[in-house]
Scaffold this motif. Structure first.
Motif, mmCIF file in Angstrom:
data_model
loop_
_atom_site.group_PDB
_atom_site.id
_atom_site.type_symbol
_atom_site.label_atom_id
_atom_site.label_comp_id
_atom_site.label_asym_id
_atom_site.label_seq_id
_atom_site.Cartn_x
_atom_site.Cartn_y
_atom_site.Cartn_z
ATOM 1 N N LYS A 6 12.027 4.949 3.469
ATOM 2 C CA LYS A 6 11.723 6.373 3.333
ATOM 3 C C LYS A 6 10.213 6.581 3.425
ATOM 4 O O LYS A 6 9.456 6.084 2.592
ATOM 5 N N PRO A 7 9.744 7.319 4.444
ATOM 6 C CA PRO A 7 8.307 7.583 4.575
ATOM 7 C C PRO A 7 7.906 8.821 3.777
ATOM 8 O O PRO A 7 8.698 9.327 2.961
ATOM 9 N N MET A 8 6.711 9.305 4.034
ATOM 10 C CA MET A 8 6.286 10.539 3.373
ATOM 11 C C MET A 8 7.043 11.732 3.961
ATOM 12 O O MET A 8 7.653 11.640 5.026
ATOM 13 N N ASN B 62 17.941 13.948 8.524
ATOM 14 C CA ASN B 62 17.498 15.315 8.791
ATOM 15 C C ASN B 62 16.086 15.569 8.249
ATOM 16 O O ASN B 62 15.345 16.381 8.788
ATOM 17 N N VAL B 63 15.730 14.894 7.183
ATOM 18 C CA VAL B 63 14.397 15.040 6.602
ATOM 19 C C VAL B 63 13.401 14.117 7.291
ATOM 20 O O VAL B 63 12.263 14.503 7.583
ATOM 21 N N ASN B 64 13.835 12.893 7.545
ATOM 22 C CA ASN B 64 12.982 11.886 8.191
ATOM 23 C C ASN B 64 13.716 11.304 9.401
ATOM 24 O O ASN B 64 14.386 10.270 9.298
ATOM 25 N N PRO B 65 13.635 11.956 10.558
ATOM 26 C CA PRO B 65 14.318 11.467 11.759
ATOM 27 C C PRO B 65 13.849 10.056 12.128
ATOM 28 O O PRO B 65 12.671 9.715 11.962
ATOM 29 N N GLY C 106 6.853 -3.763 4.258
ATOM 30 C CA GLY C 106 5.744 -2.821 4.238
ATOM 31 C C GLY C 106 6.234 -1.436 4.583
ATOM 32 O O GLY C 106 7.428 -1.125 4.456
ATOM 33 N N PHE C 107 5.317 -0.600 5.046
ATOM 34 C CA PHE C 107 5.659 0.760 5.433
ATOM 35 C C PHE C 107 5.170 0.974 6.873
ATOM 36 O O PHE C 107 5.794 0.490 7.797
ATOM 37 N N GLN C 108 4.058 1.631 7.080
ATOM 38 C CA GLN C 108 3.558 1.812 8.443
ATOM 39 C C GLN C 108 2.885 0.523 8.925
ATOM 40 O O GLN C 108 2.068 -0.073 8.217
ATOM 41 N N ALA D 30 0.818 -1.221 0.000
ATOM 42 C CA ALA D 30 0.000 0.000 0.000
ATOM 43 C C ALA D 30 0.847 1.262 0.000
ATOM 44 O O ALA D 30 0.398 2.323 -0.448
ATOM 45 N N GLY D 31 2.070 1.179 0.516
ATOM 46 C CA GLY D 31 2.942 2.341 0.552
ATOM 47 C C GLY D 31 2.626 3.271 1.714
ATOM 48 O O GLY D 31 1.656 3.079 2.454
ATOM 49 N N SER D 32 3.427 4.308 1.850
ATOM 50 C CA SER D 32 3.234 5.257 2.960
ATOM 51 C C SER D 32 1.889 5.957 2.904
ATOM 52 O O SER D 32 1.300 6.281 3.933
#
Length: 562
Positions: free
Chosen positions: A418-420, A457-460, A375-377, A349-351
């Protein structure tokens, strides 16, 4: 109510009989005491109640429940709490049936949440039935020997109750139905009484002492399973380590097996089957949503490797809210003693799909070897029970290992994706509700690292955050990538649960291992003695190392690097 056979009970009874035990009982009687009567009996009863309920989070509930027990048999105190908890669960289940009828034509989200609750509450009933079978089938000696098995079932009840509650959104019609179930249906009472039952088990020595019972248990020495020499495993189970056993059924998309879908293979499980039921799933991408239900224990499912045999789905909570987290799982397991080897479980399904589970397990015992969970979340939902995850790959973004089970992950690859934009990655969100339940996620000798291109730095990225009051996550002997923030752990909301959660580390390495900068509300660095409580022989042995041995899966019984 449907009765079911729970193989875990039979296994425990056999193990209990096999363990050599010497029982020494000293029970004094005054001339005025005949059993439970007289002032001496009353004093003993009061002493027992005080010993158990002192320090309980639900002291009044504890005193009211145990105070009504008119017996000098310690076993009756446990039975009384279980009976009262069962009454509450049945009441909530009946309420969910009533609500399902009332909302038959209502909001889709409400209907889905109610249906999930019905399933979860039935699972809670099954767990309490298993507990009752043990109480009725044994004396106080055997019960004392098997308190950890009881603790596992009670922890599962807590998880199912909370999952029911969490399945409703905190607004509109879903909130209204949830609140009805919580108050009128008795969901709150289930948690309180299950916590009291855990108090009784945790204080069983105090209970025995109150009745002047002294138990001395001698357990024969037991050789631990070692990777290089698992010779003490049953011959039939040792086959799982090397060449795979002869399958009962084969699944193949090209028609070379008995079935083309995994779902049909699981459905072929014979009634009253004894022993292992082996399913071989040939290489292929299987777009389906299999369920191993609780009436199908001892399934061993193996594939041709996690990059060749893949079970895939894309159910998710967002954007159309067609599914709840509970029902988003690509693959779900409820049958006891489930084992998977060489299979990839994924949710694509993705983020943007938010909660999207690749695998959900609520089996009393389950083991996964050389598998992948992608998966993602919310990738891996270790919802309830006891899990061993060995030499697996687990990928995700937000809370991608979560649940309220006793889970040990060894020698695995844990990969942060890498999330949203502006989202943070959290590896573990444990949902433990009671410190006496013995639940939590332990990660040992496993690499925690990012996928290429993940910018800290973008996605802690963080190791864990406290989803529930007694959230527990232990990281030990593991290399930690530099994308993990120096403070290590992230609050859930404000200071909620920061005083009661338990996040700790031992002998980790890597650029993300920064003990001096970890949050002050964590538990810091464990000593070797403290960390030993989370090794396999201590963390899982109470739940029965024999079940681990029977899987044939290698595991590290103790520390691996120190």
């Amino acid at each position: 109510m449907n009765k079911i056979f729970l193989p875990g009970v039979a296994l425990i009874l056999v193990v209990g009989c096999a363990v050599g035990t010497i029982l020494i009982v000293r029970q004094g009687k005054s001339s005025g005491d005949s059993g439970g009567g007289g002032s001496s009996g009353l004093a003993t009863h009061s002493k027992a109640v005080a010993a158990i309920c002192h320090g309980s989070n639900y002291q009044k509930e504890c005193e009211d429940t145990l105070g009504a027990v008119n017996s000098t048999d310690p076993k009756d105190y446990i039975a009384a709490v279980l009976a009262k908890a069962m009454k509450k669960v049945i009441g909530a289940a009946n309420m969910s049936d009533k609500l399902a009828v009332e909302h038959k034509s209502g909001e889709e989200g409400v209907k889905m949440a109610i249906e999930d609750c019905k399933d979860l509450l039935q699972s809670a009933i099954d767990s309490l039935e298993a507990s009752n079978m043990m109480i009725k089938g044994g004396d106080i000696r055997s019960i004392e020997d098997r308190t950890d098995d009881l603790r596992n079932w009670l922890a599962m009840v807590l998880s199912f109750q909370q999952s029911c509650y969490d399945g409703f959104e905190d607004k509109g019609g879903e909130k209204e139905v949830r609140d009805t179930l919580h108050t009128e249906g008795g969901l709150d009472g289930i948690q309180r009484l299950t916590a009291v039952a855990l108090d009784v088990l945790s204080g069983i020595n105090n209970l025995l002492s109150a009745f002047n019972l002294d138990l001395t248990v001698n357990v024969p020495s037991r050789r631990l399973l070692e990777e290089e020499d698992p010779s003490w495993i049953h011959e039939g189970d040792r086959k799982l380590l090397g060449s795979n056993p002869e399958p009962n059924v084969v699944v193949a998309q090209d028609g070379s097996g008995q079935f083309k879908t995994i779902t049909d293979a699981i459905k072929s499980y014979p009634k009253k089957h004894q022993g292992r039921f082996v399913i071989y799933v040939k290489a292929g991408i299987y777009k389906e949503y299999p369920l191993v239900d609780k009436k199908k224990p001892n399934i061993y499912m193996y594939g041709d490797g996690p990059t060749k045999t893949i079970i895939t789905g894309n159910r998710c909570v967002e954007p159309k809210k067609k599914y709840k987290t509970f029902t988003s799982a690509t693959f779900a397991v409820a049958g006891d003693m489930f084992i998977a080897k060489g299979i990839g479980f994924e949710n694509t399904a993705g983020s943007v799909g938010h909660q999207a589970v690749a695998l959900r397990t609520q089996a009393p015992h389950a083991a996964f070897y050389q598998c992948a969970f992608r998966g993602f979340q919310d990738t891996l939902y270790v919802q309830a029970g006891i899990q061993l995850i060995r030499e697996c790959e687990i990928t995700g973004t937000i809370d991608f290992i979560f649940g309220a089970s006793r889970t040990l992950i060894q020698k695995s690859q844990i990969i942060m994706r890498k999330p949203m934009e502006n989202q943070r990655n959290i590896v573990v969100a444990d949902g433990s509700l009671d410190p006496k339940a013995g639940t939590g996620v332990v990660i040992q000798n496993s690499d925690i690292s990012p996928e290429p291109g993940l910018d800290r730095n973008v996605n802690p990225c963080y190791l864990a955050r406290p989803w529930k009051a007694y959230s527990k996550a232990i990281f030990m002997e593991s290399p930690i990538g530099g994308q993990i923030q120096p403070d290590g752990y992230l609050p859930w909301t404000g200071d909620m649960y920061l005083k009661t959660c338990y996040f700790a580390e031992y002998a980790n390495t890597g650029p993300g291992y920064s003990p001096r900068t970890r949050v002050k509300w964590g538990r810091g660095q464990l000593t070797k003695d403290q960390a030993s409580a989370y090794t396999a022989t201590r963390y899982l042995e109470g739940a029965g190392v024999p079940w681990l041995a029977s899987t044939g899966i290698p595991y590290d019984p103790s520390f691996t690097k120190s």
